[in-house]
Design a protein around this motif. Structure first.
Motif, mmCIF file in Angstrom:
data_model
loop_
_atom_site.group_PDB
_atom_site.id
_atom_site.type_symbol
_atom_site.label_atom_id
_atom_site.label_comp_id
_atom_site.label_asym_id
_atom_site.label_seq_id
_atom_site.Cartn_x
_atom_site.Cartn_y
_atom_site.Cartn_z
ATOM 1 N N GLU B 60 0.878 -1.160 0.000
ATOM 2 C CA GLU B 60 0.000 0.000 0.000
ATOM 3 C C GLU B 60 0.917 1.212 0.000
ATOM 4 N N ARG B 61 0.561 2.234 -0.811
ATOM 5 C CA ARG B 61 1.458 3.392 -0.782
ATOM 6 C C ARG B 61 1.134 4.241 0.447
ATOM 7 N N VAL B 62 2.095 5.028 0.867
ATOM 8 C CA VAL B 62 1.868 5.878 2.036
ATOM 9 C C VAL B 62 1.672 7.304 1.567
ATOM 10 N N ASP B 63 0.910 8.071 2.347
ATOM 11 C CA ASP B 63 0.702 9.481 2.000
ATOM 12 C C ASP B 63 1.868 10.325 2.507
ATOM 13 N N ALA B 64 2.402 9.921 3.649
ATOM 14 C CA ALA B 64 3.523 10.664 4.233
ATOM 15 C C ALA B 64 4.387 9.693 5.015
ATOM 16 N N GLY B 65 5.630 10.083 5.241
ATOM 17 C CA GLY B 65 6.533 9.245 6.012
ATOM 18 C C GLY B 65 7.283 8.277 5.119
ATOM 19 N N ARG B 66 8.157 7.468 5.746
ATOM 20 C CA ARG B 66 8.852 6.485 4.941
ATOM 21 C C ARG B 66 8.977 5.161 5.679
ATOM 22 N N VAL B 67 9.260 4.131 4.916
ATOM 23 C CA VAL B 67 9.406 2.790 5.471
ATOM 24 C C VAL B 67 10.795 2.308 5.104
ATOM 25 N N MET B 68 11.648 2.122 6.141
ATOM 26 C CA MET B 68 13.025 1.710 5.883
ATOM 27 C C MET B 68 13.182 0.215 6.116
ATOM 28 N N LEU B 69 13.523 -0.499 5.048
ATOM 29 C CA LEU B 69 13.853 -1.913 5.204
ATOM 30 C C LEU B 69 15.378 -1.973 5.075
ATOM 31 N N GLY B 70 16.058 -2.143 6.213
ATOM 32 C CA GLY B 70 17.516 -2.005 6.205
ATOM 33 C C GLY B 70 17.842 -0.578 5.787
ATOM 34 N N ASP B 71 18.584 -0.423 4.695
ATOM 35 C CA ASP B 71 18.938 0.913 4.224
ATOM 36 C C ASP B 71 18.023 1.383 3.102
ATOM 37 N N THR B 72 17.040 0.564 2.763
ATOM 38 C CA THR B 72 16.192 0.893 1.619
ATOM 39 C C THR B 72 14.908 1.568 2.080
ATOM 40 N N ASP B 73 14.608 2.744 1.475
ATOM 41 C CA ASP B 73 13.300 3.353 1.713
ATOM 42 C C ASP B 73 12.337 2.759 0.689
#
Lengths: 635, 242
Positions: B60-73
């Motif tokens: 699901e896309r986010v409207d704001a913020g980020r999701v870090m998996l390891g070093d990957t956003d």
């Protein structure tokens, strides 16, 4: 990926069997028509035939080639349409499965590749079956061609080895083309859709689909608008194509139109089953539209062409009735000379002999020679029996007049005419009789330009006007020695049937086989629609529906969709009738519309019966398992 | 290494719809998940549990913020990169098992590897199936398996790629008690072996098997319990729903 495809095949063979069937029959129809077309075009007159007989042979070859060309065109159109819509439908039915692949990491390009690999495989299987079926079909078509008198005795379709490559190529390309658009859309499926039980309601009508659909409808309207100015030949062609364009347009707009039309049908009156059926139709617009599509095409094309053909035949007959002033017609094995006019009680007689000619129009590099017909007449008598013919006094040796079936030249032009091996040279067109909707000779020539010995064995007909007060019986008896004497009306009836033999032949060949193909498309879509719904049926059953009620609901749905399809198909056919009315009014001055009601009712009843029976069988199969077992087996 | 954060949500917001009917399913969520931790996400229905999971997994896309998996956003990845992520670094288990009905258990498990263009070794797949106790069911199709067995195949499929995070959405929701217990035991073993697990559930018994429970309401994290028993989890949930 291919192994995954194979696993998918085994699992959903009902879904794919239908797709294979459409490829098989499409390939068979195209292959057979193509082989016959080539065989007909390559045919040559038997050795030792007279020049005129050779010409006659060429003319009939040209008619057969034209007929087979149209057959091939229609076969290809139907194949493209039915194969692509069936394949697109099978892809749509698998949204959830595809979303699942996306969920475990399948990239869009992989989904596309999977679907295209499947289409290739299905195309190959379908073509492999289609090639032998095509051989059988060729025998049927050859028999029809003989029956309809389009080909000389001894004509056979010749097998060509390379046709295998063409057939397989056609099958695979159509299957892949049908899938590729749907595959692009399917690959856009979001992985999350796999988590939803029913899949998110997707936009069925894309902008491109709207535009293409409206474009085809606009094309149909344009053809209606242009048909009155298209002349006898052009107008007929345009009117006949109205239903083709309209049927395609309505099918493309189907996802919006079919549910809207289905809503007009008072299915809710059937109680709770009817309500559920209505809700299902609204809910899955794509399925509704896909089921109705082949019905629209079948009814639109078949009835449109049939109604146009019978209307033009009727118009031709009525036109001749108005146009010819005579009481009797004598068919004789050759021109009777002056014997008829010399018979007491005969006020006038016009003998007409139709001969095949090679007609050259245009000059220099643009010169074009084709087979045509000339009517050998005595201009003075001709004008007497055809009062509307105008002034033919300039028609004498060294000149021609444009005949009722003239096309592509007019007074003032010069045309080249060759009768048998006699080249009459370039001749000025000095007059023109009105164009006839039923066609007729391309040019009129004065009888004396062809010597009598060359006309040996060429049949003639003579229109006879009786002097007032003479007993008809007596004259008929006197003329019987000349040839077969008929009343004008009876003769015209036979003549109009013979004249429209080509379009009738097209109708039987193309529409008969094509209609059968479209009917199989109808069956197919009903089967596919039913085969993919066991889960839905099961969940309805656990809420308390009996199996019989589920089946009745599904059948009700199919019937409503079919009725909606029939209505839209009839609308497309009606478009052709408007074109027919406009054309006949413009060419003959009177609107002539003749609807073959018997055929209409047979097609309507047959389609309803077929969908009802198919739907019953498909739903019975889909509900065979115990509903709890179906619902328990989650994916 | 115990404290290394594998995946982190930073100020993640997601709103569905617009205007007065808009629903804030995630409202500035900040949370990190440590390697080898098993976190349960709970909350009343409509609290945004599934949204949190779907956003964290890049579904699901986010409207704001980020999701870090390891070093990957992962919020910046395109569709192909997300597909790649799903078959290499992320695993999923769902309430409805989402197995491909046409494929055998073995083929289902091999699917992510095959999609990654690898020809999986027979052992690799068999080992994954054996790890969930279904070594001898490799040739069965989903419909020939019980619900619990199907879910275990789904777990084997999710784990075969050795993902950095395993996302589980109500993994026991469709199972009977004993099958659920098997599945939870399996997840516990994986977590103990170092598998990071993020699990949405409404079952306090399932949540109590996790290392920590995070409670959501109206798209916000409102509480967090570590090492709580079933009773404590249930009480907290009841308090939230009140």
């Amino acid at each position: 990926m291919l192994r995954l495809s194979w696993a998918g095949f085994r699992e959903r063979w009902t879904l794919f069997a239908g797709a294979v069937l459409t490829v098989c029959l499409g390939v068979a129809l195209v292959q057979s028509s193509l082989l016959l077309l080539i065989s007909a075009a390559a045919g040559s007159a038997p050795a030792g035939a007279t020049a005129l007989a050779r010409m006659r042979f060429d003319a009939s070859t040209e008619a057969a080639v034209a007929l087979l060309g149209v057959t091939l065109g229609f076969a290809a159109l139907l194949a493209v349409f039915i194969i692509s819509s069936t394949f697109a439908f099978t892809v749509e039915q698998r949204r959830r499965e595809l979303a699942l692949l996306r969920l475990v990491g399948g990239a869009r390009r992989q989904i596309r590749r999977l679907l295209l690999a499947e289409a290739t495989l299905l195309g190959l299987v379908g073509s492999a079956l289609g090639v032998p079926v095509g051989v059988g079909l060729m025998a049927v078509q050859t028999w029809l061609l003989h029956r309809l008198g389009f080909v000389p005795d001894g004509f056979t379709g010749r097998w060509q080895l390379w046709i295998v490559a063409v057939s397989v190529g056609t099958g695979v390309i159509l299957a892949v083309a049908g899938v590729s658009l749907a595959a692009r859309r399917a690959a856009r499926v979001r992985p999350l859709d796999a988590l939803r039980e029913t899949g998110e309601a997707t936009r069925v009508m894309t902008t491109a689909r709207w535009l293409t659909g409206l474009l085809f409808l606009a094309g149909a309207l344009t053809l209606i608008g242009l048909s009155p100015v298209g002349g006898a030949v052009g107008g007929q062609a345009m009117a006949m194509n109205v239903s083709v364009c309209a049927a395609i347009g309505l099918t493309l707009l189907g996802p919006s139109l079919v549910p809207a039309v289905a809503r007009l049908i008072p299915v809710r009156a059937a109680g709770v089953l009817g309500e559920l059926a209505a809700a299902n139709l609204r809910d899955d617009r794509r399925r509704t539209a896909s089921t109705a599509a082949p019905v629209i095409v079948l009814v639109g094309l078949l009835l449109g062409q049939a109604a146009a053909s019978s209307s033009f035949t009727a118009a031709g007959r009525q036109e001749q009735q108005r146009w010819i002033a005579a009481d009797l017609v004598i068919d004789a094995p050759q021109a009777p000379g002056d014997r008829v006019a010399a018979t007491p009680g005969v006020a006038g007689a016009s003998t007409e002999v139709e001969v095949p000619i090679a007609l050259t129009t245009g000059n220099g590099d643009l010169a074009y020679t084709r087979s045509a017909t000339a009517l050998l007449v005595d201009p003075v008598s001709y004008v007497r029996t055809h009062p509307g013919a105008g002034d033919l006094t300039a028609l004498r040796e060294g000149a021609v007049a444009a005949g009722p079936g003239a096309d592509g030249f007019s007074p003032g032009d010069t045309v080249g005419v060759r009768v048998g091996d006699r080249d009459l040279g370039p001749l000025p067109v000095v007059a023109a009789v009105p164009q006839a909707i039923g066609g007729g000779a391309t040019v009129l020539l004065p009888a004396e330009v062809v010597p009598e010995e060359q006309l040996a064995g060429v049949p003639s007909h003579t229109f006879v006007q009786l002097a007032p007060g003479v007993p008809r019986q007596q004259i008929v008896a006197a003329l019987t020695g000349v040839g077969t004497v008929s009343d004008l009306d009876a003769w015209l009836e036979r003549d109009s049937v013979a004249r429209t033999a080509t379009s009738t032949g097209v109708l039987i060949m193309v529409m008969g086989l094509g209609g059968l193909y479209a009917l199989i498309g109808v069956i197919n879509s009903v089967v596919v629609a039913g085969a993919t719904r066991p889960r839905e049926f099961a969940s309805v059953r656990v809420t308390g529906f009996t199996r019989g009620q589920v089946i009745r609901t599904a059948v009700l749905e199919s019937v409503v969709v079919t009725v909606a399809g029939l209505l839209l198909g009839l609308l497309a056919a009606a478009g052709t009738l408007v074109g027919v009315a406009a054309t006949t009014a413009a060419v003959t001055g009177a609107v002539t519309v003749d609807v073959p009601w018997l055929l209409v009712s047979a097609v309507v009843a047959g389609t309803l019966l077929v969908t009802a029976v198919t739907s019953t069988v498909a739903t019975r199969t889909a509900t065979r398992e115990h509903p709890v077992a179906v619902l328990g087996a989650r994916q | 290494m115990q404290s290394e954060t594998v995946i982190a949500l930073e100020g993640v917001s997601r709103t569905y719809g617009a205007g007065p009917t808009a629903v804030r399913a995630a409202d500035g969520i900040d949370i990190g998940f440590r390697r080898g931790s098993w976190t349960a996400v709970m909350g009343p229905s409509g609290s945004g549990k599934s949204t949190l999971l779907h956003c964290a997994a890049g579904l699901e896309r986010v409207d704001a913020g980020r999701v870090m998996l390891g070093d990957t956003d992962i919020t910046t990845l395109d569709d192909d990169e997300l597909s790649e992520l799903r078959r290499t670094r992320i695993g999923f288990v769902f309430q409805s098992f989402n197995l491909v009905g046409a494929l055998t258990a073995e083929q289902n498990v091999a699917l992510p590897l095959r999609l990654a263009g690898r020809r999986p070794k027979r052992d690799e797949v068999r080992t994954a199936l054996a790890a969930v106790g279904l070594g001898e069911r490799a040739g069965h199709r989903p419909r020939e398996l019980s619900g619990g067995q199907q879910q275990r195949v789904a777990i084997a499929r999710a784990m075969v790629t050795r993902p950095e995070v395993l996302f589980a959405d109500e993994p026991t929701g469709a199972l009977d008690t004993s099958a659920a217990r098997d599945v939870l035991r399996l997840l516990r073993t994986s977590a103990d072996d170092g598998q990071t697990i993020v699990m949405v559930t409404h079952d306090p018994a399932a949540a109590a098997r996790a290392d920590a429970v995070v409670f959501l309401r109206d798209g916000r994290i409102v509480d967090r319990l570590a090492g709580a028993d079933v009773r404590a989890v249930a009480d907290r949930l009841v308090a939230l729903e009140a």
